[in-house]
Motif scaffolding. Structure first.
Motif, PDB file in Angstrom:
ATOM      1  N   SER A   1       8.383  -4.260   8.539  1.00 20.40           N
ATOM      2  CA  SER A   1       7.011  -4.356   8.714  1.00 20.40           C
ATOM      3  C   SER A   1       6.369  -3.248   9.101  1.00 20.40           C
ATOM      4  O   SER A   1       5.254  -2.645   8.902  1.00 20.40           O
ATOM      5  N   GLU A   2       7.110  -2.476  10.110  1.00 24.67           N
ATOM      6  CA  GLU A   2       6.623  -1.239  10.716  1.00 24.67           C
ATOM      7  C   GLU A   2       6.462  -0.191   9.462  1.00 24.67           C
ATOM      8  O   GLU A   2       5.497   0.628   9.216  1.00 24.67           O
ATOM      9  N   GLY A   3       7.329  -0.132   8.460  1.00 21.33           N
ATOM     10  CA  GLY A   3       7.191   1.117   7.511  1.00 21.33           C
ATOM     11  C   GLY A   3       6.266   0.454   6.795  1.00 21.33           C
ATOM     12  O   GLY A   3       5.415   1.435   6.215  1.00 21.33           O
ATOM     13  N   ASP A   4       6.126  -0.723   6.314  1.00 18.81           N
ATOM     14  CA  ASP A   4       4.736  -0.924   5.427  1.00 18.81           C
ATOM     15  C   ASP A   4       3.673  -0.828   6.054  1.00 18.81           C
ATOM     16  O   ASP A   4       2.670  -0.452   5.398  1.00 18.81           O
ATOM     17  N   PHE A   5       3.582  -1.069   7.348  1.00 23.40           N
ATOM     18  CA  PHE A   5       2.173  -0.840   8.191  1.00 23.40           C
ATOM     19  C   PHE A   5       1.937   0.810   8.080  1.00 23.40           C
ATOM     20  O   PHE A   5       0.949   1.226   7.913  1.00 23.40           O
ATOM     21  N   GLN A   6       2.981   1.454   8.316  1.00 21.47           N
ATOM     22  CA  GLN A   6       2.857   2.976   8.402  1.00 21.47           C
ATOM     23  C   GLN A   6       2.392   3.421   7.060  1.00 21.47           C
ATOM     24  O   GLN A   6       1.482   4.415   6.881  1.00 21.47           O
ATOM     25  N   ILE A   7       2.858   2.726   5.803  1.00 24.66           N
ATOM     26  CA  ILE A   7       2.302   3.199   4.346  1.00 24.66           C
ATOM     27  C   ILE A   7       0.672   2.939   4.386  1.00 24.66           C
ATOM     28  O   ILE A   7       0.141   3.634   3.800  1.00 24.66           O
ATOM     29  N   LEU A   8       0.157   1.912   5.166  1.00 26.38           N
ATOM     30  CA  LEU A   8      -1.073   1.388   5.072  1.00 26.38           C
ATOM     31  C   LEU A   8      -1.873   2.367   5.960  1.00 26.38           C
ATOM     32  O   LEU A   8      -3.066   2.944   5.461  1.00 26.38           O
ATOM     33  N   LEU A   9      -1.265   3.137   6.881  1.00 25.03           N
ATOM     34  CA  LEU A   9      -2.013   4.165   7.491  1.00 25.03           C
ATOM     35  C   LEU A   9      -1.781   5.680   7.002  1.00 25.03           C
ATOM     36  O   LEU A   9      -2.570   6.509   7.647  1.00 25.03           O
ATOM     37  N   SER A  10      -0.865   5.687   6.216  1.00 22.67           N
ATOM     38  CA  SER A  10      -0.550   6.957   5.763  1.00 22.67           C
ATOM     39  C   SER A  10      -1.574   7.558   4.541  1.00 22.67           C
ATOM     40  O   SER A  10      -2.343   7.038   4.063  1.00 22.67           O
ATOM     41  N   GLU A  11      -1.124   8.898   4.109  1.00 24.73           N
ATOM     42  CA  GLU A  11      -2.008   9.373   3.246  1.00 24.73           C
ATOM     43  C   GLU A  11      -2.032   8.702   1.824  1.00 24.73           C
ATOM     44  O   GLU A  11      -2.689   9.134   1.023  1.00 24.73           O
ATOM     45  N   TYR A  12      -0.740   8.005   1.970  1.00 26.66           N
ATOM     46  CA  TYR A  12      -0.816   7.280   0.422  1.00 26.66           C
ATOM     47  C   TYR A  12      -1.168   5.786   0.742  1.00 26.66           C
ATOM     48  O   TYR A  12      -0.564   4.803  -0.044  1.00 26.66           O
ATOM     49  N   SER A  13      -1.952   5.372   1.565  1.00 31.01           N
ATOM     50  CA  SER A  13      -2.337   4.408   1.640  1.00 31.01           C
ATOM     51  C   SER A  13      -2.784   3.629   0.501  1.00 31.01           C
ATOM     52  O   SER A  13      -3.605   4.025  -0.157  1.00 31.01           O
ATOM     53  N   PRO A  14      -2.263   2.205   0.383  1.00 31.87           N
ATOM     54  CA  PRO A  14      -2.900   1.750  -1.033  1.00 31.87           C
ATOM     55  C   PRO A  14      -4.205   1.368  -0.972  1.00 31.87           C
ATOM     56  O   PRO A  14      -4.904   1.124  -2.077  1.00 31.87           O
ATOM     57  N   VAL A  15      -4.813   1.446   0.081  1.00 32.55           N
ATOM     58  CA  VAL A  15      -6.371   1.021   0.548  1.00 32.55           C
ATOM     59  C   VAL A  15      -7.055   2.437  -0.076  1.00 32.55           C
ATOM     60  O   VAL A  15      -8.069   2.059  -0.906  1.00 32.55           O
ATOM     61  N   TRP A  16      -6.722   3.407   0.484  1.00 29.75           N
ATOM     62  CA  TRP A  16      -7.684   4.684   0.053  1.00 29.75           C
ATOM     63  C   TRP A  16      -7.065   5.441  -0.987  1.00 29.75           C
ATOM     64  O   TRP A  16      -7.676   5.503  -1.842  1.00 29.75           O
ATOM     65  N   TYR A  17      -5.679   5.949  -0.807  1.00 26.99           N
ATOM     66  CA  TYR A  17      -5.159   6.647  -1.723  1.00 26.99           C
ATOM     67  C   TYR A  17      -5.230   6.169  -3.150  1.00 26.99           C
ATOM     68  O   TYR A  17      -5.560   6.745  -4.244  1.00 26.99           O
ATOM     69  N   ALA A  18      -4.532   4.851  -3.136  1.00 27.93           N
ATOM     70  CA  ALA A  18      -4.441   4.222  -4.437  1.00 27.93           C
ATOM     71  C   ALA A  18      -5.519   3.596  -5.257  1.00 27.93           C
ATOM     72  O   ALA A  18      -5.391   3.425  -6.328  1.00 27.93           O
ATOM     73  N   GLN A  19      -6.601   3.784  -4.524  1.00 29.44           N
ATOM     74  CA  GLN A  19      -7.895   3.320  -5.120  1.00 29.44           C
ATOM     75  C   GLN A  19      -8.105   4.006  -6.540  1.00 29.44           C
ATOM     76  O   GLN A  19      -8.246   5.319  -6.170  1.00 29.44           O
ATOM     77  N   GLY A  20      -8.264   3.356  -7.379  1.00 33.57           N
ATOM     78  CA  GLY A  20      -8.590   3.989  -8.599  1.00 33.57           C
ATOM     79  C   GLY A  20      -7.323   4.394  -9.421  1.00 33.57           C
ATOM     80  O   GLY A  20      -7.425   4.669 -10.631  1.00 33.57           O
ATOM     81  N   LYS A  21      -6.423   4.452  -8.873  1.00 36.39           N
ATOM     82  CA  LYS A  21      -5.158   4.732  -9.322  1.00 36.39           C
ATOM     83  C   LYS A  21      -4.107   3.576  -9.777  1.00 36.39           C
ATOM     84  O   LYS A  21      -3.559   3.683 -10.889  1.00 36.39           O
ATOM     85  N   ILE A  22      -4.270   2.660  -9.180  1.00 41.13           N
ATOM     86  CA  ILE A  22      -3.697   1.318  -9.684  1.00 41.13           C
ATOM     87  C   ILE A  22      -4.579   0.313  -9.531  1.00 41.13           C
ATOM     88  O   ILE A  22      -5.803   0.448  -8.671  1.00 41.13           O
ATOM     89  N   GLY A  23      -4.256  -0.797 -10.120  1.00 37.62           N
ATOM     90  CA  GLY A  23      -5.263  -1.964 -10.174  1.00 37.62           C
ATOM     91  C   GLY A  23      -5.642  -2.438  -9.028  1.00 37.62           C
ATOM     92  O   GLY A  23      -4.881  -2.515  -7.763  1.00 37.62           O
ATOM     93  N   PHE A  24      -6.800  -3.226  -8.733  1.00 35.20           N
ATOM     94  CA  PHE A  24      -7.115  -3.752  -7.638  1.00 35.20           C
ATOM     95  C   PHE A  24      -6.049  -4.849  -7.183  1.00 35.20           C
ATOM     96  O   PHE A  24      -5.752  -5.157  -6.092  1.00 35.20           O
ATOM     97  N   GLY A  25      -5.657  -5.567  -7.993  1.00 36.01           N
ATOM     98  CA  GLY A  25      -4.722  -6.685  -7.561  1.00 36.01           C
ATOM     99  C   GLY A  25      -3.660  -6.130  -7.193  1.00 36.01           C
ATOM    100  O   GLY A  25      -2.983  -7.001  -6.201  1.00 36.01           O
ATOM    101  N   LEU A  26      -3.039  -5.059  -7.505  1.00 37.34           N
ATOM    102  CA  LEU A  26      -1.921  -4.385  -7.085  1.00 37.34           C
ATOM    103  C   LEU A  26      -1.999  -3.726  -5.638  1.00 37.34           C
ATOM    104  O   LEU A  26      -1.234  -4.233  -4.795  1.00 37.34           O
ATOM    105  N   ILE A  27      -3.253  -3.472  -5.375  1.00 36.24           N
ATOM    106  CA  ILE A  27      -3.699  -3.092  -4.042  1.00 36.24           C
ATOM    107  C   ILE A  27      -3.449  -4.212  -3.443  1.00 36.24           C
ATOM    108  O   ILE A  27      -2.991  -3.849  -2.009  1.00 36.24           O
ATOM    109  N   LEU A  28      -4.202  -4.997  -3.733  1.00 34.60           N
ATOM    110  CA  LEU A  28      -3.990  -6.369  -2.617  1.00 34.60           C
ATOM    111  C   LEU A  28      -2.515  -6.733  -2.542  1.00 34.60           C
ATOM    112  O   LEU A  28      -2.111  -7.144  -1.325  1.00 34.60           O
ATOM    113  N   GLY A  29      -1.770  -6.800  -3.574  1.00 36.27           N
ATOM    114  CA  GLY A  29      -0.398  -7.165  -3.347  1.00 36.27           C
ATOM    115  C   GLY A  29       0.330  -6.089  -2.425  1.00 36.27           C
ATOM    116  O   GLY A  29       1.102  -6.793  -1.520  1.00 36.27           O
ATOM    117  N   TYR A  30       0.134  -4.896  -2.565  1.00 31.94           N
ATOM    118  CA  TYR A  30       0.544  -3.929  -1.351  1.00 31.94           C
ATOM    119  C   TYR A  30       0.472  -4.536  -0.065  1.00 31.94           C
ATOM    120  O   TYR A  30       0.795  -4.464   0.936  1.00 31.94           O
TER     121      TYR A  30
END
Ligand SMILES: O=c1ccn([C@@H]2O[C@H](COP(=O)(O)OP(=O)(O)O[C@H]3O[C@H](CO)[C@@H](O)[C@H](O)[C@H]3O)[C@@H](O)[C@H]2O)c(=O)[nH]1
Ligand SMILES: [Mn+2]
Length: 736
Positions: free
Chosen positions: A490-519
């Motif tokens: 949980s810690e690692g996954d949360f760190q991803i959310l806050l990291s420069e690779y965050s699914p929310v901002w970094y992945a925006q436009g690179k992967i589908g919206f459904g997958l962003i939600l999935g992450y």
């Protein structure tokens, strides 16, 4: 190259058929969507109730009441939104099936080289015998042996592991041919010979069994004595002499030993087998498993340079000898397969009890959610049971020209001494390793963030769940280990959310919206702990104080609350049973979700925040793969194991006691004022149910605290502290 082209142009029609098929759900999906819409409608009604209700009769909703109302409103909005996010995992699931017969017709033995990376880190909690069973199981995979290489990375830097591996190298010569000749399954000798039902009844089998037992005894004895037998030290001097006299786990030079060298002309065709313990020095960060994966990538590139890479944890033996061929059906498919970077198999276990006391199997994640992710662009990379393309994990973008496919012939034989520098501490200095190349550093779930980065470079991934589980590992066998493991995730996954690779901002436009939600579903595990904690505590305390939080049972506002609660739980139960679980298993899993959320995820959340503030560093705590005898017996009997003092248990104990006290006090009030009891039940009905369920689900905890005498019970100190804390909380509330 010409040969490759021929293969697709000529040949019979059948050869152009795809190597895998993707199935979507149709009828059920519409029903599901209608159902989900009805739940969402009721969630909106709940929100509406919160918004309009305090305005209706607001005479004494001031101060603390207003505050509680606000808290409930915010939490219910959070739960509603989180529920929405989770639906993305069920919106569009797909299932893949492969045609291995077409693969063999088209390619025969002309398959790409496959390098298998097995990681181990500690000979005490990851016994060498288990590790070599994993190694042997992959050596015997259904794959041309001359195209297969197995690399063991030993972060424990232990002679015992090399010793075990050298024994395995000997035994492999018998084992691999035995497996292929009689087509045995599974191909981990330990698992095979301990299963009573499917062991062949033949002289050949008996002979191999005897050889295995002798080897196992030698390895186990050495492990117990923590000493490699004298004769082996001499026999494999070339390997053992690489240890300096002052080498320790954290401080040693690179040790590289090619135990079986498939590059040379052998009489028996046998996969290459390599032992690597990369250099470690106290002044250099070793980046845990990610570091060893990257060292393996470089070292193997100078030895066999497999185009395909399979990554396994040391406890995950191959249970299905066809898994590599299945994965290749996806990766070699000429059409759709071209955009797929990695093929992930689920993480299943072979040491689970019937009702999966610790909810380790994560049945619904494996059998529902990952198929949902696949439909949205691809599953996460979960670190084990995953086939990668080498050039992609090393950084190739989708659309970039694939490296000139070197013929799979090995050009030159590089001597180990020339390769060792690739595994040194300083090799990666000022390079892109751990950043744009290889597995990423700095995150406790190196796997998930690496997979996300690959998907952000334009790739898809695929999820395969063959009927016969591809790989089986060892799940934690006690509560504390499970909670620690879940905290890391949980810690690692949360760190991803806050990291420069965050699914929310970094992945925006690179992967589908459904997958962003999935992450996001997984990345929000840690923060979701806070609302769950507050909601459960507030519900219980308000029950205790006689403050109603929910609409009266007979009012029409009650319906949406009731519907959401019943529908969500009934659906979750149905899904669990559909995935092959038991009713009890579901109940256990609900308990585990509660415990994870109110301990692992909470500490994961707090530690991440502290890390962001620069106060602490997160480490990779390795999960033990063995238990002492008595504890193992309790595990078999599905008796919950506490036994150690820990902050997680203190929190769980305190919460458990708090719910119990609140519930008991409310029931007492009900009994003593029996005339008004009906009114009380009317206004507080749902609170009675919620706190009541919390008490019932905590039963094994109370047993562990008060009723059990064995070593696995809750330590007395934790029990006492929990009771004192819960009592003080109740007293404060009562007096306020
Ligand atoms: O410094 C280290 C630490 C761990 N490992 C290996 O990494 C693997 C996973 O460790 P384990 O303690 O079993 O963790 P799990 O939580 O069971 O592992 C899951 O979660 C990890 C990320 O948290 C991933 O790395 C794993 O692949 C995935 O199976 C094991 O083979 C270890 O030997 C290393 O090689 N070096
Ligand atoms: Mn593990």
């Amino acid at each position: 190259m010409a040969k490759e082209d021929d293969r697709f142009r000529s040949g019979h029609e059948g050869d152009r058929e795809p190597l895998f098929a993707t199935r979507r759900r149709t009828g059920g999906l519409i029903a599901f969507r209608i159902f989900a819409a009805s739940v969402f409608g009721c969630i909106c009604c709940v929100w509406l109730y919160r918004v309009v209700q305090p305005l209706e009769k607001d005479e004494n909703r001031t101060g603390i009441f207003r505050f509680i109302w606000l808290v409930m409103l915010i939490l219910e909005i959070w739960f509603g939104l989180y529920w929405l996010v989770v639906q993305s995992l069920r919106w569009n699931p797909v299932w893949r099936s492969t045609f291995t017969d077409r693969l063999s017709r088209r390619y025969g033995n002309d398959l790409p080289r496959l390098d298998v990376f097995v990681c181990t880190a500690d000979p005490v909690i990851e016994p060498p015998l288990m590790v070599v069973n994993t190694v042997l199981s992959v050596m015997a995979l259904d794959y041309p042996p001359e195209k297969l290489a197995v690399y063991l990375s030993d972060d424990g830097g232990s002679q015992l592991t090399l010793y075990a591996l050298s024994e395995a190298a000997e035994f492999a010569k018998t084992w691999v041919s035995f497996c292929k000749r009689f087509d045995v399954e599974p191909r981990s000798p330990g698992a095979y010979f301990s299963s009573k039902s499917n062991v062949l009844d033949s002289a050949a089998a008996a002979e191999v069994a005897e050889l295995y037992r002798e080897m196992a005894t030698r390895i186990e004895t050495a492990t117990k004595l923590r000493r490699v037998p004298e004769e082996s030290l001499l026999k494999y001097d070339e390997g053992f002499s690489q240890w300096d006299s002052d080498a320790t786990q954290r401080n040693h030079a690179t040790i590289l030993q090619i135990l079986l060298d498939g590059r040379k002309k052998n009489t028996v065709a046998i996969p290459t087998l390599v032992y690597l313990s990369r250099e470690k020095r106290p002044e250099h960060h070793h980046h845990y498993k990610a570091g060893s994966m990257n060292a393996l990538l470089r070292v193997s590139s100078k030895i066999t340079r497999g185009r395909i890479i399979l990554n396994l944890d040391c406890d995950m033996y191959a249970n299905n000898s066809k898994s590599a061929l299945e994965a290749l059906c996806i990766l070699l498919d000429e059409k759709e397969g071209k955009e797929i970077a990695f093929v992930q198999f689920p993480q299943f276990y072979d040491n689970l009890t019937r009702n999966d006391l610790y909810g380790s199997m994560m049945r619904v994640i494996a059998d529902v959610e990952f198929n949902g992710l696949d439909g949205n662009g691809g599953p996460l990379y979960i670190g084990t049971g995953c086939f990668h393309r080498r050039d992609v994990i090393c950084g190739r973008k989708y659309g970039d020209e694939e490296e000139e496919k070197e013929s799979d012939e090995i050009q030159e034989i590089v001597e180990p001494e020339m390769i060792k520098p690739l595994a040194s501490c300083t090799y990666e200095k000022d390079s892109q390793w751990g950043k744009e190349m290889g597995v990423k550093y700095g995150c406790p779930v190196e796997d998930v963030i690496t997979g996300l980065a690959i998907q952000c470079r334009g790739w898809k991934s695929a999820y395969l769940t063959p009927k016969k589980e591809a790989f089986l590992g060892v799940a934690p066998t006690n509560l504390h280990q499970m909670l620690v493991q879940q905290k890391r995730w949980s810690e690692g996954d949360f760190q991803i959310l806050l990291s420069e690779y965050s699914p929310v901002w970094y992945a925006q436009g690179k992967i589908g919206f459904g997958l962003i939600l999935g992450y996001c579903c997984y990345c929000l595990w840690a923060p979701s702990s806070v609302p769950v904690l507050i909601y459960s505590v507030v519900t219980s305390l308000c029950l205790f104080k006689g403050i109603p939080l929910f609409p009266k049972v007979w009012s029409s506002w009650f319906f949406p609350f009731g519907y959401v609660a019943v529908a969500a739980n009934a659906y979750s139960l149905a899904e669990f049973l559909w995935c092959g679980g038991t009713l009890r298993g579901w109940w256990n899993e609900q308990r585990m979700w509660l415990y994870r959320r109110t301990s692992s995820f909470l500490f994961g959340f707090m530690d991440t925040i502290l890390k962001k503030l620069g106060v602490s560093e997160s480490a990779f705590v390795i999960t033990a793969k063995v238990a002492e005898e008595e504890a193992a017996e309790r595990y078999e009997k599905e008796v919950m194991e506490f036994g150690v003092e820990s902050r997680m248990f203190l929190l769980l104990g305190t919460l458990g006691m708090l719910h119990l006290f609140c519930f008991a006090a409310a029931v007492m009030r009900l009994v003593m004022t029996y005339k008004e009891a009906e009114g009380d039940l009317q206004t507080m009905g749902l609170q009675f149910v919620i706190t009541g369920v919390l008490v019932v689900i905590n039963w094994p905890l109370y047993e562990g605290m008060f009723l059990r005498k064995d070593k696995g019970k809750m330590p007395m100190s934790v029990t006492v502290k929990s009771v004192v804390l819960a009592l003080s909380a109740c007293t404060c509330i009562a007096l306020s």
